[in-house]
Design an enzyme around this catalytic site. Structure first.
Site, PDB file in Angstrom:
ATOM      1  N   GLY A   1       0.784  -1.241   0.000  1.00  0.00           N
ATOM      2  CA  GLY A   1       0.000   0.000   0.000  1.00  0.00           C
ATOM      3  C   GLY A   1       0.810   1.282   0.000  1.00  0.00           C
ATOM      4  O   GLY A   1       0.320   2.321   0.440  1.00  0.00           O
ATOM      5  N   SER A   2       2.039   1.232  -0.531  1.00  0.00           N
ATOM      6  CA  SER A   2       2.826   2.478  -0.518  1.00  0.00           C
ATOM      7  C   SER A   2       2.240   3.521  -1.471  1.00  0.00           C
ATOM      8  O   SER A   2       2.330   4.722  -1.214  1.00  0.00           O
ATOM      9  CB  SER A   2       4.291   2.204  -0.846  1.00  0.00           C
ATOM     10  OG  SER A   2       4.460   1.849  -2.187  1.00  0.00           O
TER      11      SER A   2
ATOM     12  N   LEU B   1      -3.743  -7.376  -7.511  1.00  0.00           N
ATOM     13  CA  LEU B   1      -3.186  -8.464  -8.324  1.00  0.00           C
ATOM     14  C   LEU B   1      -4.228  -9.323  -9.037  1.00  0.00           C
ATOM     15  O   LEU B   1      -3.886 -10.105  -9.920  1.00  0.00           O
ATOM     16  CB  LEU B   1      -2.302  -9.364  -7.443  1.00  0.00           C
ATOM     17  CG  LEU B   1      -1.059  -8.676  -6.872  1.00  0.00           C
ATOM     18  CD1 LEU B   1      -0.281  -9.632  -5.991  1.00  0.00           C
ATOM     19  CD2 LEU B   1      -0.172  -8.138  -7.992  1.00  0.00           C
TER      20      LEU B   1
ATOM     21  N   ILE C   1      -9.861  -7.928 -12.842  1.00  0.00           N
ATOM     22  CA  ILE C   1     -11.168  -7.307 -12.579  1.00  0.00           C
ATOM     23  C   ILE C   1     -12.170  -7.855 -13.604  1.00  0.00           C
ATOM     24  O   ILE C   1     -11.885  -7.825 -14.808  1.00  0.00           O
ATOM     25  CB  ILE C   1     -11.058  -5.772 -12.740  1.00  0.00           C
ATOM     26  CG1 ILE C   1      -9.981  -5.201 -11.821  1.00  0.00           C
ATOM     27  CG2 ILE C   1     -12.401  -5.090 -12.557  1.00  0.00           C
ATOM     28  CD1 ILE C   1     -10.424  -4.729 -10.480  1.00  0.00           C
TER      29      ILE C   1
ATOM     30  N   HIS D   1       1.410   0.704 -13.321  1.00  0.00           N
ATOM     31  CA  HIS D   1       2.262  -0.438 -13.668  1.00  0.00           C
ATOM     32  C   HIS D   1       3.723  -0.004 -13.538  1.00  0.00           C
ATOM     33  O   HIS D   1       4.097   1.061 -14.035  1.00  0.00           O
ATOM     34  CB  HIS D   1       1.955  -0.901 -15.100  1.00  0.00           C
ATOM     35  CG  HIS D   1       2.718  -2.129 -15.474  1.00  0.00           C
ATOM     36  ND1 HIS D   1       2.381  -3.386 -15.025  1.00  0.00           N
ATOM     37  CD2 HIS D   1       3.836  -2.290 -16.233  1.00  0.00           C
ATOM     38  CE1 HIS D   1       3.239  -4.271 -15.492  1.00  0.00           C
ATOM     39  NE2 HIS D   1       4.137  -3.633 -16.226  1.00  0.00           N
TER      40      HIS D   1
ATOM     41  N   GLU E   1       6.706   6.255  -9.064  1.00  0.00           N
ATOM     42  CA  GLU E   1       5.283   5.867  -8.957  1.00  0.00           C
ATOM     43  C   GLU E   1       4.566   6.788  -7.983  1.00  0.00           C
ATOM     44  O   GLU E   1       3.441   7.224  -8.219  1.00  0.00           O
ATOM     45  CB  GLU E   1       5.155   4.425  -8.449  1.00  0.00           C
ATOM     46  CG  GLU E   1       5.544   3.373  -9.450  1.00  0.00           C
ATOM     47  CD  GLU E   1       5.263   1.975  -8.917  1.00  0.00           C
ATOM     48  OE1 GLU E   1       4.165   1.752  -8.385  1.00  0.00           O
ATOM     49  OE2 GLU E   1       6.149   1.119  -9.020  1.00  0.00           O
TER      50      GLU E   1
HETATM   51  C1  GRF Z   1       3.567  -1.047  -7.432  1.00  0.00           C
HETATM   52  O1  GRF Z   1       4.866  -1.271  -7.914  1.00  0.00           O
HETATM   53  C2  GRF Z   1       2.593  -0.881  -8.564  1.00  0.00           C
HETATM   54  O2  GRF Z   1       3.132  -0.277  -9.689  1.00  0.00           O
HETATM   55  C3  GRF Z   1       2.224  -2.297  -8.894  1.00  0.00           C
HETATM   56  O3  GRF Z   1       2.189  -2.953  -7.658  1.00  0.00           O
HETATM   57  C4  GRF Z   1       3.035  -2.283  -6.723  1.00  0.00           C
HETATM   58  C5  GRF Z   1       2.200  -1.932  -5.535  1.00  0.00           C
HETATM   59  O4  GRF Z   1       2.970  -1.392  -4.498  1.00  0.00           O
HETATM   60  N1  GRF Z   1       1.012  -2.377  -9.671  1.00  0.00           N
HETATM   61  P1  GRF Z   1       2.291  -0.754  -3.235  1.00  0.00           P
HETATM   62  O5  GRF Z   1       1.327  -1.792  -2.661  1.00  0.00           O
HETATM   63  O6  GRF Z   1       1.555   0.480  -3.679  1.00  0.00           O
HETATM   64  O7  GRF Z   1       3.398  -0.428  -2.298  1.00  0.00           O
END
Ligand code: GRF
Length: 207
Positions: free
Chosen positions: A12-13, A90, A93, A109, A179
């Site tokens: 959940g970062s 993951l 949907i 992504h 991200e």
């Molecule tokens: C991130 O690298 C995102 O791009 C991918 O999954 C990861 C999720 O990381 N789809 P977090 O749970 O937000 O830390």
């Protein structure tokens, strides 16, 4: 304020980055629901701290703790959700859900699509594939979600130089940093109505 629902599966970062930007006043949005396929994910701990409603989703109704997609659609309608953000979710949907919220679901992504995407390309697998390819740049992509993995129209991308990295983990670290910048940025653009589809291309007004 743009009403958000965020889908997560793990740490959940990115959810955290969204919440921090909202708190800093730089993102005009509110997270009204967090949805996960796992009831013990780290991201749910963030919800506890922040007082955000959480839901555990399953494609099949087998347990009263879980809700199914039809129920979730009703909940998101009742909350008047305007944008759904997949941030590390993951599971695939279902098409009915995607069609119900057409052009209102985005995904982040951790690579530069259309390369290094598709089934199995998640988490460290993506960064391993990028590392093994010997690519000199990677980055983050935000795209609309359609019924095919990592296939929807690309909304925005941010590139990172990886020409000197020594491991996939190092790529992951650099990409994660961008991200956390690009996702709140794109959501704010949605809040400002500055993202539109023109002749099949996604245009962002960057003013
Ligand atoms: C991130 O690298 C995102 O791009 C991918 O999954 C990861 C999720 O990381 N789809 P977090 O749970 O937000 O830390």
């Amino acid at each position: 304020m743009l009403k958000l629902a965020v889908f997560v599966s793990g740490r959940g970062s990115n959810l955290s980055a969204i919440i921090q930007k909202i708190k800093s006043g730089k993102l005009n949005a509110e997270v009204l629901a967090v949805i996960s396929d796992k009831n013990d994910c780290k991201a749910f701990e963030i919800c506890e701290v922040e007082g955000i409603e959480k839901f555990v989703i399953s494609s099949i109704s087998e347990n009263s703790e879980y809700i199914i997609y039809d129920e979730l659609i009703k909940i998101l309608f009742a909350k008047k959700i305007e944008l759904i953000v997949l941030a590390g979710f993951l599971k695939k949907i279902p098409t009915t859900f995607v069609n119900t919220f057409k052009n209102k679901i985005i995904n982040i992504h951790p690579a530069l699509l259309p390369a290094f995407g598709g089934k199995g390309m998640y988490g460290i697998n993506v960064h391993k594939a990028v590392f093994e390819s010997s690519a000199k740049a990677s980055g983050a992509t935000i795209h609309f979600v359609d019924e095919i993995y990592d296939n929807g129209k690309i909304i925005d991308q941010k590139v990172v130089d990886i020409s000197d990295v020594k491991s996939p983990e190092e790529i992951a670290e650099r990409v994660l940093k961008v991200e956390h910048e690009i996702l709140p940025y794109v959501i704010q653009k949605f809040a400002e109505n500055k993202i539109c589809l023109i002749e099949n291309r996604v245009i962002i007004n960057r003013d």
